[in-house]
Design a protein around this motif. Structure first.
Motif: not given
Length: 250
Positions: A23-51
């Protein structure tokens, strides 16, 4: 389709979120460094999206509090391995080898291949020790080495809890080595692993080495092991002579 020309290159926040499947809101919170749970799969997905490339991807994993992503074979060949190969093979006066996260040999110099009967790649040090009686017989302090190997493997597996290969190796050794099963059930992670290593060679007798283990900064999953003959000892002199001529393989 008309595409608006952007003044700033790169993906918009909404586009990264869509490509990563979050979600856009969740990704915004990630950018802002909020205290949210981040799984390895999500980090992989974002890494791939950002190349992200290998270095940036590992940095991103560390920022998320996760173990760094594994390098691909291509990254190993193109960046780290040529330098490591030169280091390992150039250390010809002492046995030296590079292992991956599971203890498999990735690189080994001629001294190590001859003395320990290692293949240049593929051999797993843990499995070789517990499944090959001839290998165990070469270590006068077999019990200490066995405890240290198992404890080190358990500690290593804790670094990568989502990697199923550790479980597969453990299951294989449970089926083939009662000694491994006994030691694994002790749940030791700090068993003494002798850094002064004795090695019984049929022609040169007992040789004594200082075992030095080093991590590779550019490739945190790898470990470089070097055996340095102790100075001043008769066994060390024989070891140096052995390393110099690469003769009398065990």
């Amino acid at each position: 389709m008309n595409v608006e020309r952007r003044r700033t290159p790169g993906l918009r926040r909404e586009e990264v979120a869509a490509l990563a499947g979050v979600g856009v809101s969740w990704y915004t919170w990630l950018e802002q460094g909020r205290d949210i749970n981040v799984s390895e799969g999500i980090v992989h997905a974002i890494s791939n999206a950002l190349r992200l490339d290998g270095r940036d991807r590992r940095y991103f994993f560390r920022l998320a509090g996760l173990n760094p992503a594994r390098l691909t074979d291509g990254e190993r060949r193109d960046s780290v391995f040529p330098h490591m190969r030169a280091l390992v093979e150039g250390w010809s006066s002492h046995p030296a080898y590079l292992t991956d996260r599971y203890g498999r040999i990735e690189l080994a110099n001629e001294s190590a291949r001859s003395l320990f009967r290692l293949n240049a790649s593929g051999d797993n040090c843990l499995e070789k020790f517990f499944t090959d009686a001839d290998t165990r017989a070469k270590y006068p302090d077999t019990e200490r080495v066995a405890r240290g190997l198992v404890a080190e493997f358990r500690a290593q597996s804790a670094r990568f809890p989502d990697d199923p290969e550790f479980g597969r190796i453990t299951e294989r050794l449970f089926r083939t080595s009662p000694k491994f099963a006994e030691l694994w059930d002790r749940h030791e992670v700090d068993a003494p692993y002798p850094n002064v290593r004795k090695f019984a060679h049929p022609r040169s007798g007992v040789m004594v080495f200082d075992r030095v283990l080093m991590r590779v900064p550019e490739y945190s999953e790898s470990a470089l092991t070097v055996y340095i003959a102790q100075p001043g000892a008769a066994a060390a002199i024989r070891a140096r002579a052995f390393a110099g001529v690469h003769s009398g393989a065990a």
